[in-house]
Design an enzyme around this catalytic site. Structure first.
Site, PDB file in Angstrom:
ATOM      1  N   ARG A  12      38.964  41.687  44.128  1.00 27.52           N
ATOM      2  CA  ARG A  12      38.967  40.243  44.498  1.00 27.52           C
ATOM      3  C   ARG A  12      39.412  39.413  43.336  1.00 27.52           C
ATOM      4  O   ARG A  12      39.755  39.695  42.400  1.00 27.52           O
ATOM      5  CB  ARG A  12      37.596  39.747  44.843  1.00 27.52           C
ATOM      6  CG  ARG A  12      36.696  40.775  45.771  1.00 27.52           C
ATOM      7  CD  ARG A  12      35.244  40.082  45.713  1.00 27.52           C
ATOM      8  NE  ARG A  12      34.398  40.651  46.335  1.00 27.52           N
ATOM      9  CZ  ARG A  12      33.163  41.238  46.298  1.00 27.52           C
ATOM     10  NH1 ARG A  12      33.087  40.981  44.781  1.00 27.52           N
ATOM     11  NH2 ARG A  12      32.555  42.058  46.738  1.00 27.52           N
ATOM     12  N   CYS A  13      40.118  38.106  43.696  1.00 26.83           N
ATOM     13  CA  CYS A  13      40.711  37.187  42.882  1.00 26.83           C
ATOM     14  C   CYS A  13      39.572  36.715  42.087  1.00 26.83           C
ATOM     15  O   CYS A  13      39.595  36.344  40.736  1.00 26.83           O
ATOM     16  CB  CYS A  13      41.408  36.173  43.462  1.00 26.83           C
ATOM     17  SG  CYS A  13      40.621  35.119  44.651  1.00 26.83           S
ATOM     18  N   THR A  14      38.143  36.881  42.592  1.00 28.94           N
ATOM     19  CA  THR A  14      36.963  36.179  42.188  1.00 28.94           C
ATOM     20  C   THR A  14      36.080  37.533  41.284  1.00 28.94           C
ATOM     21  O   THR A  14      34.962  37.040  40.857  1.00 28.94           O
ATOM     22  CB  THR A  14      36.187  35.563  42.911  1.00 28.94           C
ATOM     23  OG1 THR A  14      35.842  36.259  44.210  1.00 28.94           O
ATOM     24  CG2 THR A  14      36.837  34.253  43.518  1.00 28.94           C
ATOM     25  N   LEU A  54      39.560  30.209  37.452  1.00 26.95           N
ATOM     26  CA  LEU A  54      39.001  30.413  38.736  1.00 26.95           C
ATOM     27  C   LEU A  54      37.613  30.145  39.074  1.00 26.95           C
ATOM     28  O   LEU A  54      37.094  29.480  39.434  1.00 26.95           O
ATOM     29  CB  LEU A  54      39.666  31.751  39.507  1.00 26.95           C
ATOM     30  CG  LEU A  54      39.444  31.958  40.950  1.00 26.95           C
ATOM     31  CD1 LEU A  54      40.227  30.819  41.838  1.00 26.95           C
ATOM     32  CD2 LEU A  54      40.095  33.141  41.562  1.00 26.95           C
ATOM     33  N   ASN A  62      37.535  36.549  35.593  1.00 24.60           N
ATOM     34  CA  ASN A  62      36.371  35.674  35.495  1.00 24.60           C
ATOM     35  C   ASN A  62      34.991  36.072  34.647  1.00 24.60           C
ATOM     36  O   ASN A  62      34.590  37.057  34.818  1.00 24.60           O
ATOM     37  CB  ASN A  62      35.896  35.867  37.200  1.00 24.60           C
ATOM     38  CG  ASN A  62      37.034  35.382  37.894  1.00 24.60           C
ATOM     39  OD1 ASN A  62      37.651  34.550  38.226  1.00 24.60           O
ATOM     40  ND2 ASN A  62      37.513  36.392  38.822  1.00 24.60           N
TER      41      ASN A  62
END
Length: 521
Positions: free
Chosen positions: A288-290, A426, A260
């Site tokens: 975190r995926c973010t 994302l 990100n």
């Protein structure tokens, strides 16, 4: 209970625990000597059994009126609210998330339930005009059937609720496989759902590892026991699940990894951008995926941003997650080992800052002002890597952990290219006071979620969550948008003319005089 007195958790299928399976320990990553629980891991046959139980229960659950199903969601929300602190403490113990973040994660379940408890009264279809007389057209939302949900452990209760709550509300039965390294949290959340009054078999918990879940899912799909798959995890595993579901002409809900970007424009408030980058990149230890992957900073402010960002990271408290810290330990040994591997992506043309060392924080590799006992847990130094270019592997790779790259750009075109070039899509952020930059970036960035003057992390429970490209297949969780994941549209036409009326053929015509011309000249 085990013979040692440690609590044992297991799968729960059709309301009954499966007290068999391979026994594993779940340890506190902040204090590896503490065993949180022991878990009995199921086999693929247990996964299939859970899907059978869900299939058997789903029809009667779908027959329950949707507003009544909404009352079950309300009960779940209230039970979670009454157990908020206890569940948050367990999240912190089992995966090492700072306690304030754990409280926020549990609050997200409550918020999700509060949103969906009344959606049972708003599962609207439509009444559509027909092109023929004495005929009515309707659309209805119908449940998909049985949903198999597989989730990661970095958000072990909030993200599962994004799937489980709307799936149940829409009349589906579910089989949930939580992360095998957070079995105590998984069992606790399952108990809160089960004590909300759900009928047996409507909600099933399978404690197993990833390969077992994949084998069980493959068998369940072959036996036509699963109608929808939801998966949150890595892009690599998500790709395999997408391929598996494709064999059965199913479209899974895939929420995958991210790389990100956070773009810093020259007109920015640098302190605000640094604050956002600090939380984006290092909150939850970058797990975190973010999480922020690369800060993309305009060349005119690059050096000053890096100076302030480095100072903020160096001064950030790290350590015991029950204290006031920016982040605690790595979630599990597997993520700690992978993080050490990501450090090998740093090369000679990069410059490293952010701490007094890299890798694991120990008494031999210390960090000043560490909070607690570093040797007791899986703590890692925060690492800033400046000089990242599109040719670097670190630019393209999701580095799950406390590491942030920094790149520079000259104009917005270059910033957009850096933001999109790795193929993930994302989350993204841009810091600017110029609305033209914000809107132009929004139009061209590939991310499914964009923040302006805010961090790459921080989803609200009523906005769509999801990514594109390597980050997902375009499916969305949260808010009303997730209803399309757990319902299918059914079209109905009801003809009461007493004779066969054929669409496109038996349609009345309105004839006009196309030769008419105005005669004012």
């Amino acid at each position: 209970m085990s013979i040692t007195g440690t609590r044992t958790v297991a799968s729960i299928i059709a309301g009954e625990p499966r007290e068999n399976g391979r026994r594993v320990e779940s340890r506190n990553p902040a204090n590896l000597e503490e065993v949180v629980c022991e878990a009995l891991l199921a086999d693929a046959g247990d996964f299939v059994d859970a899907c059978r139980a869900a299939r058997a229960a789903q029809g009667e659950w779908a027959d329950v009126p949707a507003p009544v199903r909404g009352r079950a969601i309300a009960q779940i929300g209230r039970l979670v609210e009454e157990n908020k602190e206890a569940l948050a403490r367990l999240v912190t113990r089992e995966i090492g998330k700072p306690y304030p973040e754990s409280l926020g994660e549990v609050q997200e379940i409550i918020d999700t339930c509060d949103f969906f408890l009344s959606e049972g009264r708003r599962l609207y279809g439509m009444t559509v005009p027909s092109e023929m007389p004495d005929k009515q057209l309707f659309t209805f939302r119908v449940p998909v059937g049985v949903a198999a949900i597989i989730t990661a452990g970095n958000f072990p209760v909030a993200v599962p609720s994004w799937y489980l709550v709307p799936a149940l509300l829409c009349g589906n039965a579910v089989v949930w496989k939580p992360a095998e390294y957070a079995p105590a949290v998984g069992e606790s959340l399952a108990q809160l759902f089960l004590h909300a009054g759900l009928p047996e078999g409507v909600f099933n918990l399978v404690q197993c590892d990833g390969p077992t879940a994949f084998e069980g899912l493959e068998r369940a799909l072959d036996e036509k026991l699963v109608d929808k798959v939801g998966f949150t995890g890595s892009s690599a595993v998500g790709s395999r699940i997408g391929e598996l579901c494709g064999r059965h002409v199913q479209n899974p809900c895939l929420e995958l990894g991210g790389k990100n970007p956070l773009v810093v424009m020259p007109d920015v408030d640098l302190d605000l951008a640094v604050e956002g980058a600090l939380f984006s990149g290092f909150g939850t230890a970058g797990q975190r995926c973010t999480s922020l992957g690369t800060a993309i900073v305009h060349e005119s402010v690059h050096d000053e941003f890096l100076r302030r960002f480095t100072r903020a990271v160096e001064e950030a408290p790290i350590g015991d997650p029950f204290e006031e810290v920016l982040y605690g330990p790595m979630i599990h040994e597997r993520f700690h080992e992978r993080f050490l591997g990501w450090l090998e992506l740093i090369h000679d043309h990069h410059s490293v800052s952010g701490s007094t060392g890299t890798g694991r924080i120990t008494s031999d590799n210390p960090r000043p002002r560490f909070v607690g006992d570093a040797d007791a847990g899986l703590y890692c130094h925060p690492t800033i890597v400046d000089g990242v270019t599109p040719e670097d592997e670190i630019y393209r790779t999701e580095t799950f952990g406390p590491i942030v790259g920094v790149a520079s750009f000259g104009d917005l075109d270059e910033a957009v290219a850096l933001a999109n070039g790795h193929g993930h899509g994302l989350s993204a952020a841009i810091y600017t006071n110029d609305p033209r930059s914000a809107f132009r970036f929004r139009q061209r960035v590939s991310a499914g979620m964009l923040s302006v003057n805010n961090s790459t992390s921080g989803a609200e429970a009523h906005l769509p969550f999801g990514g594109n490209g390597k980050s997902g297949n375009g499916s969305r969780l949260s808010g009303v948008w997730v209803l399309d994941q757990f319902t299918r549209w059914q079209s109905v036409n009801w003809d009461y003319a007493g004779r066969l009326q054929k669409a496109q053929m038996d349609v009345a015509e309105i004839l006009g005089d196309h030769g008419y011309r105005l005669a004012w000249d």
